[in-house]
Design a protein around this motif. Structure first.
Motif, PDB file in Angstrom:
ATOM      1  N   LYS A   1       0.828  -1.200   0.000  1.00  0.00           N
ATOM      2  CA  LYS A   1       0.000   0.000   0.000  1.00  0.00           C
ATOM      3  C   LYS A   1       0.864   1.253   0.000  1.00  0.00           C
ATOM      4  CE  LYS A   1      -3.891   2.228   2.303  1.00  0.00           C
ATOM      5  NZ  LYS A   1      -3.317   3.584   2.189  1.00  0.00           N
TER       6      LYS A   1
ATOM      7  N   GLN B   1      -4.004   4.007 -10.298  1.00  0.00           N
ATOM      8  CA  GLN B   1      -4.048   3.644  -8.876  1.00  0.00           C
ATOM      9  C   GLN B   1      -5.486   3.424  -8.417  1.00  0.00           C
ATOM     10  OE1 GLN B   1      -2.509   6.734  -6.349  1.00  0.00           O
ATOM     11  NE2 GLN B   1      -2.460   5.450  -4.523  1.00  0.00           N
TER      12      GLN B   1
ATOM     13  N   PHE C   1      -6.951   0.282 -10.056  1.00  0.00           N
ATOM     14  CA  PHE C   1      -6.415  -0.933  -9.433  1.00  0.00           C
ATOM     15  C   PHE C   1      -7.136  -1.236  -8.126  1.00  0.00           C
ATOM     16  CE2 PHE C   1      -3.474  -2.816  -6.329  1.00  0.00           C
ATOM     17  CZ  PHE C   1      -3.173  -4.020  -6.975  1.00  0.00           C
ATOM     18  N   LEU C   2      -7.348  -0.215  -7.323  1.00  0.00           N
ATOM     19  CA  LEU C   2      -8.036  -0.421  -6.047  1.00  0.00           C
ATOM     20  C   LEU C   2      -9.478  -0.874  -6.264  1.00  0.00           C
ATOM     21  CD1 LEU C   2      -6.705   2.664  -4.046  1.00  0.00           C
ATOM     22  CD2 LEU C   2      -6.097   0.265  -3.698  1.00  0.00           C
ATOM     23  N   LYS C   3     -10.142  -0.288  -7.243  1.00  0.00           N
ATOM     24  CA  LYS C   3     -11.525  -0.667  -7.524  1.00  0.00           C
ATOM     25  C   LYS C   3     -11.605  -2.103  -8.050  1.00  0.00           C
ATOM     26  CE  LYS C   3     -14.680   1.687  -7.331  1.00  0.00           C
ATOM     27  NZ  LYS C   3     -15.646   1.911  -6.226  1.00  0.00           N
ATOM     28  N   LEU C   4     -10.692  -2.465  -8.968  1.00  0.00           N
ATOM     29  CA  LEU C   4     -10.710  -3.798  -9.555  1.00  0.00           C
ATOM     30  C   LEU C   4     -10.371  -4.881  -8.540  1.00  0.00           C
ATOM     31  CD1 LEU C   4      -9.048  -3.090 -13.021  1.00  0.00           C
ATOM     32  CD2 LEU C   4     -11.453  -3.607 -12.575  1.00  0.00           C
ATOM     33  N   THR C   5      -9.542  -4.536  -7.556  1.00  0.00           N
ATOM     34  CA  THR C   5      -9.183  -5.504  -6.515  1.00  0.00           C
ATOM     35  C   THR C   5     -10.109  -5.397  -5.299  1.00  0.00           C
ATOM     36  OG1 THR C   5      -7.531  -3.918  -5.648  1.00  0.00           O
ATOM     37  CG2 THR C   5      -6.759  -5.594  -7.203  1.00  0.00           C
ATOM     38  N   ARG C   6     -11.198  -4.650  -5.469  1.00  0.00           N
ATOM     39  CA  ARG C   6     -12.228  -4.507  -4.431  1.00  0.00           C
ATOM     40  C   ARG C   6     -11.677  -3.953  -3.124  1.00  0.00           C
ATOM     41  NH1 ARG C   6     -16.855  -7.158  -6.033  1.00  0.00           N
ATOM     42  NH2 ARG C   6     -16.613  -8.590  -7.802  1.00  0.00           N
ATOM     43  N   ARG C   7     -10.746  -3.026  -3.259  1.00  0.00           N
ATOM     44  CA  ARG C   7     -10.206  -2.355  -2.076  1.00  0.00           C
ATOM     45  C   ARG C   7     -10.838  -0.969  -1.948  1.00  0.00           C
ATOM     46  NH1 ARG C   7      -3.691  -3.726  -2.402  1.00  0.00           N
ATOM     47  NH2 ARG C   7      -3.913  -5.934  -2.986  1.00  0.00           N
TER      48      ARG C   7
END
Length: 220
Positions: free
Chosen positions: A2, A65, A68-74
Protein backbone atom coordinates in the motif's frame (compact mmCIF):
# COMPACT_ATOMS: atom_id res chain seq x y z
CA UNK A 1 2.45 -2.77 -0.93
CA UNK A 2 0.00 0.00 0.00
CA UNK A 3 2.85 2.39 0.84
CA UNK A 4 4.45 1.80 -2.56
CA UNK A 5 1.10 2.28 -4.28
CA UNK A 6 0.52 5.55 -2.44
CA UNK A 7 3.92 6.98 -3.37
CA UNK A 8 4.10 5.58 -6.92
CA UNK A 9 2.50 8.60 -8.67
CA UNK A 10 4.88 10.96 -6.85
CA UNK A 11 7.92 8.84 -7.72
CA UNK A 12 6.90 8.63 -11.38
CA UNK A 13 6.31 12.38 -11.51
CA UNK A 14 9.76 13.07 -10.08
CA UNK A 15 11.55 10.55 -12.34
CA UNK A 16 9.82 11.81 -15.48
CA UNK A 17 10.51 15.44 -14.65
CA UNK A 18 14.19 14.84 -13.94
CA UNK A 19 14.66 12.83 -17.14
CA UNK A 20 12.92 15.44 -19.29
CA UNK A 21 14.57 18.36 -17.48
CA UNK A 22 18.00 16.95 -18.39
CA UNK A 23 17.12 17.21 -22.09
CA UNK A 24 14.48 19.94 -22.48
CA UNK A 25 14.73 20.23 -26.28
CA UNK A 26 13.97 16.55 -26.71
CA UNK A 27 11.16 16.86 -24.16
CA UNK A 28 9.65 19.81 -26.04
CA UNK A 29 9.78 17.93 -29.34
CA UNK A 30 8.34 14.76 -27.85
CA UNK A 31 5.55 16.64 -26.05
CA UNK A 32 4.70 18.66 -29.15
CA UNK A 33 4.61 15.57 -31.35
CA UNK A 34 2.54 13.39 -29.05
CA UNK A 35 0.53 15.92 -27.04
CA UNK A 36 0.37 18.90 -29.36
CA UNK A 37 -3.28 18.22 -30.17
CA UNK A 38 -4.11 18.76 -26.49
CA UNK A 39 -2.11 21.97 -26.14
CA UNK A 40 -3.30 25.47 -26.95
CA UNK A 41 -1.38 26.53 -30.07
CA UNK A 42 -0.07 23.02 -30.64
CA UNK A 43 3.47 23.84 -29.47
CA UNK A 44 5.08 22.97 -26.14
CA UNK A 45 7.90 25.33 -25.06
CA UNK A 46 11.10 23.70 -23.82
CA UNK A 47 10.88 25.46 -20.45
CA UNK A 48 7.56 23.82 -19.55
CA UNK A 49 7.91 20.50 -21.39
CA UNK A 50 9.42 18.61 -18.40
CA UNK A 51 6.57 19.59 -16.08
CA UNK A 52 3.99 18.90 -18.77
CA UNK A 53 5.30 15.38 -19.43
CA UNK A 54 5.57 14.67 -15.70
CA UNK A 55 1.99 15.91 -15.30
CA UNK A 56 0.72 13.49 -17.95
CA UNK A 57 2.51 10.64 -16.17
CA UNK A 58 1.17 11.51 -12.71
CA UNK A 59 -2.37 11.85 -14.11
CA UNK A 60 -2.14 8.40 -15.70
CA UNK A 61 -0.58 6.90 -12.56
CA UNK A 62 -3.27 8.31 -10.27
CA UNK A 63 -6.08 7.08 -12.52
CA UNK A 64 -4.40 3.65 -12.67
CA UNK A 65 -4.05 3.64 -8.88
CA UNK A 66 -7.78 4.22 -8.39
CA UNK A 67 -8.70 1.64 -11.05
CA UNK A 68 -6.41 -0.93 -9.43
CA UNK A 69 -8.04 -0.42 -6.05
CA UNK A 70 -11.52 -0.67 -7.52
CA UNK A 71 -10.71 -3.80 -9.55
CA UNK A 72 -9.18 -5.50 -6.52
CA UNK A 73 -12.23 -4.51 -4.43
CA UNK A 74 -10.21 -2.36 -2.08
CA UNK A 75 -11.39 0.87 -0.48
CA UNK A 76 -10.53 4.11 -2.24
CA UNK A 77 -9.97 6.69 0.51
CA UNK A 78 -11.75 10.03 0.26
CA UNK A 79 -8.45 11.87 0.04
CA UNK A 80 -7.41 9.76 -2.95
CA UNK A 81 -10.64 10.72 -4.71
CA UNK A 82 -9.90 14.38 -3.96
CA UNK A 83 -6.34 13.94 -5.21
CA UNK A 84 -7.65 12.32 -8.41
CA UNK A 85 -10.05 15.19 -9.10
CA UNK A 86 -7.37 17.81 -8.44
CA UNK A 87 -4.69 16.12 -10.54
CA UNK A 88 -7.09 15.68 -13.48
CA UNK A 89 -8.43 19.25 -13.33
CA UNK A 90 -5.13 21.04 -12.61
CA UNK A 91 -3.19 18.65 -14.85
CA UNK A 92 -5.54 19.25 -17.77
CA UNK A 93 -5.15 23.00 -17.31
CA UNK A 94 -1.36 22.59 -17.21
CA UNK A 95 -1.41 20.65 -20.49
CA UNK A 96 -3.84 22.88 -22.38
CA UNK A 97 -2.36 26.21 -21.31
CA UNK A 98 1.18 24.73 -21.17
CA UNK A 99 1.62 26.52 -17.87
CA UNK A 100 3.38 24.74 -15.02
CA UNK A 101 1.74 26.86 -12.33
CA UNK A 102 -1.54 24.93 -12.51
CA UNK A 103 0.02 21.62 -11.47
CA UNK A 104 2.21 23.43 -8.93
CA UNK A 105 -0.97 24.60 -7.19
CA UNK A 106 -2.29 21.04 -6.93
CA UNK A 107 -0.32 20.02 -3.77
CA UNK A 108 -1.41 23.19 -1.98
CA UNK A 109 -5.06 22.60 -2.82
CA UNK A 110 -4.74 19.01 -1.62
CA UNK A 111 -3.06 20.05 1.64
CA UNK A 112 -5.77 22.66 2.23
CA UNK A 113 -8.44 20.03 1.54
CA UNK A 114 -6.83 17.88 4.25
CA UNK A 115 -6.73 20.83 6.63
CA UNK A 116 -10.34 21.77 5.93
CA UNK A 117 -11.47 18.17 6.47
CA UNK A 118 -9.87 18.08 9.91
CA UNK A 119 -11.40 21.44 10.83
CA UNK A 120 -14.92 20.80 9.51
CA UNK A 121 -15.12 17.34 11.07
CA UNK A 122 -14.13 18.77 14.45
CA UNK A 123 -15.91 22.15 14.48
CA UNK A 124 -19.04 21.35 12.46
CA UNK A 125 -19.63 17.61 12.77
CA UNK A 126 -18.21 17.22 16.26
CA UNK A 127 -15.98 14.34 15.19
CA UNK A 128 -12.27 13.84 15.63
CA UNK A 129 -10.80 12.15 12.55
CA UNK A 130 -7.63 11.00 14.27
CA UNK A 131 -9.62 9.48 17.10
CA UNK A 132 -11.86 7.73 14.59
CA UNK A 133 -8.83 6.28 12.80
CA UNK A 134 -6.66 5.44 15.82
CA UNK A 135 -9.04 5.38 18.77
CA UNK A 136 -9.46 1.63 18.58
CA UNK A 137 -5.72 1.15 19.10
CA UNK A 138 -4.78 4.10 21.32
CA UNK A 139 -6.39 5.42 24.48
CA UNK A 140 -5.77 9.13 24.92
CA UNK A 141 -7.53 11.91 26.86
CA UNK A 142 -10.10 13.96 24.95
CA UNK A 143 -8.00 17.14 25.13
CA UNK A 144 -5.00 15.31 23.64
CA UNK A 145 -7.09 14.07 20.68
CA UNK A 146 -8.32 17.64 20.18
CA UNK A 147 -4.78 19.05 20.17
CA UNK A 148 -3.63 16.41 17.70
CA UNK A 149 -6.53 17.21 15.39
CA UNK A 150 -5.76 20.94 15.50
CA UNK A 151 -2.07 20.26 14.96
CA UNK A 152 -2.71 18.29 11.76
CA UNK A 153 -5.12 20.94 10.47
CA UNK A 154 -2.57 23.71 11.04
CA UNK A 155 0.27 21.61 9.66
CA UNK A 156 -1.48 20.89 6.37
CA UNK A 157 -2.51 24.55 6.11
CA UNK A 158 1.12 25.61 6.52
CA UNK A 159 2.29 22.98 4.03
CA UNK A 160 -0.01 24.47 1.41
CA UNK A 161 1.62 27.88 1.80
CA UNK A 162 5.11 26.36 1.87
CA UNK A 163 4.48 24.62 -1.45
CA UNK A 164 3.37 27.88 -3.07
CA UNK A 165 6.38 29.72 -1.69
CA UNK A 166 8.75 27.21 -3.27
CA UNK A 167 6.72 27.15 -6.50
CA UNK A 168 6.89 30.91 -6.99
CA UNK A 169 10.29 31.72 -5.52
CA UNK A 170 12.39 28.85 -6.90
CA UNK A 171 12.92 26.99 -10.16
CA UNK A 172 10.74 24.12 -11.32
CA UNK A 173 13.61 21.74 -10.60
CA UNK A 174 13.84 22.98 -7.00
CA UNK A 175 10.07 22.70 -6.65
CA UNK A 176 10.13 19.10 -7.94
CA UNK A 177 12.82 18.27 -5.36
CA UNK A 178 10.74 19.86 -2.62
CA UNK A 179 7.61 18.04 -3.76
CA UNK A 180 9.33 14.65 -3.80
CA UNK A 181 11.64 14.95 -0.79
CA UNK A 182 11.07 18.16 1.14
CA UNK A 183 7.33 17.88 1.71
CA UNK A 184 7.53 14.12 2.24
CA UNK A 185 10.32 14.57 4.77
CA UNK A 186 8.37 17.24 6.64
CA UNK A 187 5.33 14.98 6.84
CA UNK A 188 7.45 12.10 8.15
CA UNK A 189 9.09 14.33 10.77
CA UNK A 190 5.74 15.77 11.85
CA UNK A 191 4.27 12.27 12.12
CA UNK A 192 7.20 11.19 14.29
CA UNK A 193 6.74 14.25 16.50
CA UNK A 194 3.05 13.42 16.86
CA UNK A 195 3.97 9.85 17.80
CA UNK A 196 6.33 11.07 20.52
CA UNK A 197 3.67 13.44 21.84
CA UNK A 198 1.06 10.65 21.92
CA UNK A 199 3.45 8.26 23.68
CA UNK A 200 3.78 10.73 26.57
CA UNK A 201 0.03 10.62 27.17
CA UNK A 202 -0.63 6.91 26.77
CA UNK A 203 -1.87 5.16 29.92
CA UNK A 204 0.25 2.57 31.69
CA UNK A 205 -0.29 -1.02 30.48
CA UNK A 206 -2.47 -1.96 33.47
CA UNK A 207 -4.55 1.21 33.08
CA UNK A 208 -4.97 0.55 29.36
CA UNK A 209 -6.19 -2.98 30.09
CA UNK A 210 -8.67 -1.71 32.66
CA UNK A 211 -9.86 0.97 30.28
CA UNK A 212 -10.40 -1.51 27.48
CA UNK A 213 -12.30 -3.82 29.83
CA UNK A 214 -14.51 -0.95 31.00
CA UNK A 215 -15.24 0.05 27.41
CA UNK A 216 -16.12 -3.53 26.54
CA UNK A 217 -18.38 -3.81 29.59
CA UNK A 218 -20.16 -0.56 28.72
CA UNK A 219 -20.75 -1.84 25.21
CA UNK A 220 -22.75 -4.83 26.50
Amino acid sequence: MKLLLDFLPLLLFFATFKYADAQPEWAAGFATEHLGFLVSGGQVPAEVAPVLLATVVVMAATVAQVLFLKLTRRKVDLMLWISLVLVVVMGSATIYFHSEMFIKWKPSLLYWAFSLTFLVSHLVLGRNLLRKMLGGELQLPDDVWARLNWAWALFFGAMGFANLYVAYEFSSSAWANFKAFGSTGLIVLFTLAQGIYMSRHLPAPDEATDGAADAKEQGR
